[in-house]
Design a protein around this motif. Structure first.
Motif, PDB file in Angstrom:
ATOM      1  N   ILE A 145      37.597  49.157  54.496  1.00 53.43           N
ATOM      2  CA  ILE A 145      37.385  48.116  55.504  1.00 53.43           C
ATOM      3  C   ILE A 145      37.862  46.759  54.976  1.00 53.43           C
ATOM      4  O   ILE A 145      38.568  46.010  55.677  1.00 53.43           O
ATOM      5  CB  ILE A 145      35.899  48.050  55.914  1.00 53.43           C
ATOM      6  N   MET A 166      36.995  42.251  66.234  1.00 47.99           N
ATOM      7  CA  MET A 166      35.919  42.558  65.294  1.00 47.99           C
ATOM      8  C   MET A 166      34.535  42.225  65.843  1.00 47.99           C
ATOM      9  O   MET A 166      33.517  42.574  65.220  1.00 47.99           O
ATOM     10  CB  MET A 166      36.142  41.799  63.979  1.00 47.99           C
ATOM     11  N   MET A 169      31.753  44.915  66.024  1.00 44.11           N
ATOM     12  CA  MET A 169      31.256  45.429  64.736  1.00 44.11           C
ATOM     13  C   MET A 169      30.150  44.561  64.147  1.00 44.11           C
ATOM     14  O   MET A 169      29.470  44.968  63.205  1.00 44.11           O
ATOM     15  CB  MET A 169      32.409  45.552  63.738  1.00 44.11           C
ATOM     16  N   ILE A 172      26.671  46.138  63.945  1.00 44.90           N
ATOM     17  CA  ILE A 172      26.362  47.226  63.008  1.00 44.90           C
ATOM     18  C   ILE A 172      25.100  46.948  62.184  1.00 44.90           C
ATOM     19  O   ILE A 172      24.234  47.822  62.076  1.00 44.90           O
ATOM     20  CB  ILE A 172      27.571  47.504  62.103  1.00 44.90           C
ATOM     21  N   LEU A 249      27.997  53.938  65.538  1.00 46.38           N
ATOM     22  CA  LEU A 249      28.907  53.186  64.669  1.00 46.38           C
ATOM     23  C   LEU A 249      30.374  53.392  65.044  1.00 46.38           C
ATOM     24  O   LEU A 249      31.109  52.407  65.234  1.00 46.38           O
ATOM     25  CB  LEU A 249      28.647  53.547  63.210  1.00 46.38           C
ATOM     26  N   LEU A 252      31.153  51.636  68.328  1.00 47.98           N
ATOM     27  CA  LEU A 252      31.457  50.211  68.200  1.00 47.98           C
ATOM     28  C   LEU A 252      32.902  50.011  67.722  1.00 47.98           C
ATOM     29  O   LEU A 252      33.604  49.101  68.174  1.00 47.98           O
ATOM     30  CB  LEU A 252      30.479  49.558  67.222  1.00 47.98           C
ATOM     31  N   GLY A 253      33.337  50.887  66.806  1.00 42.61           N
ATOM     32  CA  GLY A 253      34.735  50.831  66.365  1.00 42.61           C
ATOM     33  C   GLY A 253      35.685  51.156  67.498  1.00 42.61           C
ATOM     34  O   GLY A 253      36.775  50.576  67.613  1.00 42.61           O
ATOM     35  N   SER A 256      36.209  48.162  69.674  1.00 43.43           N
ATOM     36  CA  SER A 256      37.186  47.257  69.044  1.00 43.43           C
ATOM     37  C   SER A 256      38.611  47.726  69.313  1.00 43.43           C
ATOM     38  O   SER A 256      39.518  46.915  69.577  1.00 43.43           O
ATOM     39  CB  SER A 256      36.928  47.190  67.529  1.00 43.43           C
ATOM     40  N   ILE A 288      39.565  51.855  60.560  1.00 40.36           N
ATOM     41  CA  ILE A 288      38.202  51.348  60.350  1.00 40.36           C
ATOM     42  C   ILE A 288      37.162  52.294  60.961  1.00 40.36           C
ATOM     43  O   ILE A 288      36.027  52.373  60.484  1.00 40.36           O
ATOM     44  CB  ILE A 288      38.070  49.922  60.938  1.00 40.36           C
ATOM     45  N   VAL A 289      37.531  53.021  62.008  1.00 36.39           N
ATOM     46  CA  VAL A 289      36.566  53.893  62.697  1.00 36.39           C
ATOM     47  C   VAL A 289      36.004  54.950  61.746  1.00 36.39           C
ATOM     48  O   VAL A 289      34.794  55.207  61.719  1.00 36.39           O
ATOM     49  CB  VAL A 289      37.213  54.554  63.927  1.00 36.39           C
ATOM     50  N   LEU A 292      33.439  53.615  59.336  1.00 32.10           N
ATOM     51  CA  LEU A 292      32.177  53.374  60.034  1.00 32.10           C
ATOM     52  C   LEU A 292      31.375  54.672  60.165  1.00 32.10           C
ATOM     53  O   LEU A 292      30.150  54.678  60.021  1.00 32.10           O
ATOM     54  CB  LEU A 292      32.448  52.771  61.412  1.00 32.10           C
TER      55      LEU A 292
END
Length: 595
Positions: A145, A166, A169, A172, A249, A252-253, A256, A288-289, A292
């Motif tokens: 990340i 972002m 995120m 989180i 989580l 949320l990614g 984004s 990034i997913v 997470l």
């Protein structure tokens, strides 16, 4: 607190190895973060129409190098962490076993074997997974990340676009705080349910012969099934909460990524950013997913691990009831005189006295018999002599030394104890007989077997003394198990021998042969014989009669018979039973003493 020290102590002692692993995983993820930039640059080159064979080869080689470097470095780092995790598991199980062997009998009277196995198997595995997967995935996630964020910031992607993408995120930390405590609580209940299942299974497997003889298999299956149902219910409650947490989580990614496609696509259409930058952005966010998701796994694992660490910490904090003083000294070698003065004792959490004001002196070489009704305190006296339970200070001395001031090893080495239900291990007969010293010469083990009247039975087996016994010695009959245990006591050849109803499962003829061998074997050595049958005590130098924890009679067999009292009553009852047995036919009598 034991629980943090258990884990932190191991991490501290291997910090340099973990540092090397983290460094390898860190470099691997930094290298991996270059992947979107290479593809973005290739896309811009393709869009500009400047694609050539050399450009394609250059991009392909870069991607190959990134893949090889990532695979090698990540593999090395994960191997080190997983190897250290397995070593932690190995060392912790050894530590638990040592701790178990030091706990007192009182602890085991309240906690079953299944519960002990659950600590060793389930809880230790849970903690091992937390440090293995936790370090691997946490390092992967955090470094990737951070690397992705750094790469986005040094790229041509506008900061405003990065910030907007972002925003989801930022939720989180709130999700972690919300879900963490209930996941830990439900994990604790799962571990407790697993411990109960292990305990139930161990008990039922141990009693399978009784279950079959009473034909109650369906009842036991239902009982075990109810235990499993409780585990399933607890695990499903944990899975539902964990699954929701782990889904949030990456969700949320995903938001984004949607923002990136919508807003980034808009900027690309209007020429604010290049197609290569747009491709890089979507790839970065897609990268990034997965971290997470890994963070969710790690937090779940850590919550379960905290529950297991708490259980292990509570276990390791348990102190044995019987402990040596710092000034403890070994008993004088060969000492066999025993002095008991004003001994009064009650079991923990009991107001009733198991023994009251006992006074007894046993001189070296003396044979003492102890008899009494069930619950009169016979076995309690032996447990105090061995310090299985702690006697009051100054009440029991061996060789003139208070046993509370002696080291436990010297005390228990000094005494050979043969209980009524002597436990046999799943190894050879010879190993069981030589249990106190595996280096015992074969001739000594054979001699002990002869004195215990088990030698001829052993020689009838195909493998003789190398015959391997089943669990708890069930290969042998009850009488054979008892005589094998008796041979174990003879082999130890300790200054003090205690037989706690150790010939109750043999017939009268075999009992007489054993007692005759005992008198010869233990000449000039102290012997204490506890029995319900007077025939096992007749030869004793003195017989102690216990009733409700008190000595009510004492003397030789002849002296006690001449008195009116409990001993004479027991003798009359047993003689009547013997005469009744003699009235049976030879076949019936033989059937009664086959074991």
């Amino acid at each position: 607190m034991q629980s943090p020290r258990l884990l932190l102590g191991y991490l501290r002692s291997n910090w340099y190895k973990y540092l090397l692993a983290v460094a390898a995983i860190t470099v691997a993820n930094v290298v991996q973060s270059l992947y979107p930039r290479v593809l973005g640059d290739f896309t811009d080159t393709l869009q500009a129409g400047g694609i050539t064979r050399e450009a394609i080869a250059d991009s392909a080689l870069k991607l190959l190098a990134i893949g090889l470097a990532f695979g090698l470095l990540a593999g090395v780092g994960q191997y080190i962490v997983m190897r250290l995790g397995r070593r932690f598991e190995y060392l912790t199980r050894g530590k638990l076993f040592v701790h178990f062997t030091g706990l007192s009998e009182h602890y085991y009277s309240k906690n079953g074997v299944g519960k002990m196995l659950s600590y060793v198997m389930n809880d230790v595995t849970s903690v091992r997974e937390s440090i293995s997967m936790g370090i691997n995935q946490t390092t992967n996630a955090v470094i990737l990340i951070l690397s992705v964020m750094a790469m986005m910031l040094v790229s041509s992607i506008p900061y405003s676009l990065i910030i907007v993408c972002m925003i989801p995120m930022l939720a989180i930390p709130f999700v972690v705080v919300l879900f963490g405590p209930p996941i830990r609580e439900r994990s604790m209940k799962v571990q407790e349910s697993l411990a109960k299942m292990t305990e139930t299974a161990e008990e039922q497997f141990g009693g399978i012969r009784v279950t079959k003889k009473f034909a109650v298999e369906p009842i036991m299956q239902n009982r075990f099934g109810r235990t499993v149902d409780r585990i399933v219910e607890a695990q499903l409650r944990l899975v539902r909460l964990s699954s929701l947490f782990q889904a949030l989580l990456p969700f949320l990614g995903g938001i984004s990524l949607i923002i990136a496609i919508a807003y980034g696509g808009y900027l690309t259409i209007h020429g604010s950013i290049s197609i290569g930058s747009f491709v890089s952005l979507t790839l970065y966010l897609r990268m990034i997913v997965n971290p997470l998701q890994q963070i969710g796994n790690v937090i779940n694992t850590m919550q379960r691990s905290r529950a297991s660490l708490s259980r292990l910490g509570s276990l390791l904090a348990v102190q044995p009831d019987i402990r040596e003083s710092k000034q403890a000294k070994p008993l004088r070698k060969g000492a066999s005189d025993i002095r008991i003065r004003n001994l009064t004792f009650s079991y923990p959490n009991s107001d009733q006295e198991a023994l009251h004001d006992l006074n007894l002196t046993i001189t070296p070489g003396q044979t003492i018999g102890i008899i009494g009704k069930t619950g009169s305190g016979k076995t309690t006296l032996v447990k105090l002599l061995l310090r299985i339970y702690e006697p009051p200070e100054g009440t029991i001395a061996i060789g003139g030394d208070d046993i509370r001031g002696a080291t436990l090893e010297s005390l228990r080495t000094h005494i050979a104890y043969v209980p009524q239900d002597g436990f046999l291990f799943s190894t050879t007969i010879r190993d069981n007989i030589s249990f106190s010293n595996r280096e015992t010469p074969a001739e000594k083990a054979f001699h002990a077997a002869q004195k215990a009247q088990i030698y001829d039975n052993i020689m009838q087996f195909p493998d003789k003394f190398e015959t391997r016994l089943g669990e708890r010695g069930f290969t042998l009959s009850g009488g054979q198990r008892q005589r094998t245990s008796l041979a174990r006591g003879f082999t130890k050849d300790a200054p003090i021998l205690v037989l706690d109803d150790s010939v109750s499962a043999v017939d009268a003829i075999t009992e007489t042969d054993i007692i005759d061998g005992l008198r010869e074997e233990r000449r000039n050595k102290t012997t204490i014989i506890i029995a319900h049958r007077i025939s096992a005590l007749k030869h004793a130098d003195e017989i102690i009669v216990l009733d409700k924890g008190t000595i009510v009679q004492r003397g030789t067999h002849e002296q006690l018979l001449a008195q009116e009292g409990l001993y004479a009553s027991l003798y009359a009852i047993q003689e009547e039973g013997t005469r009744h047995g003699e009235a049976k036919g030879p076949a019936e009598r033989e059937s009664g003493r086959r074991n």
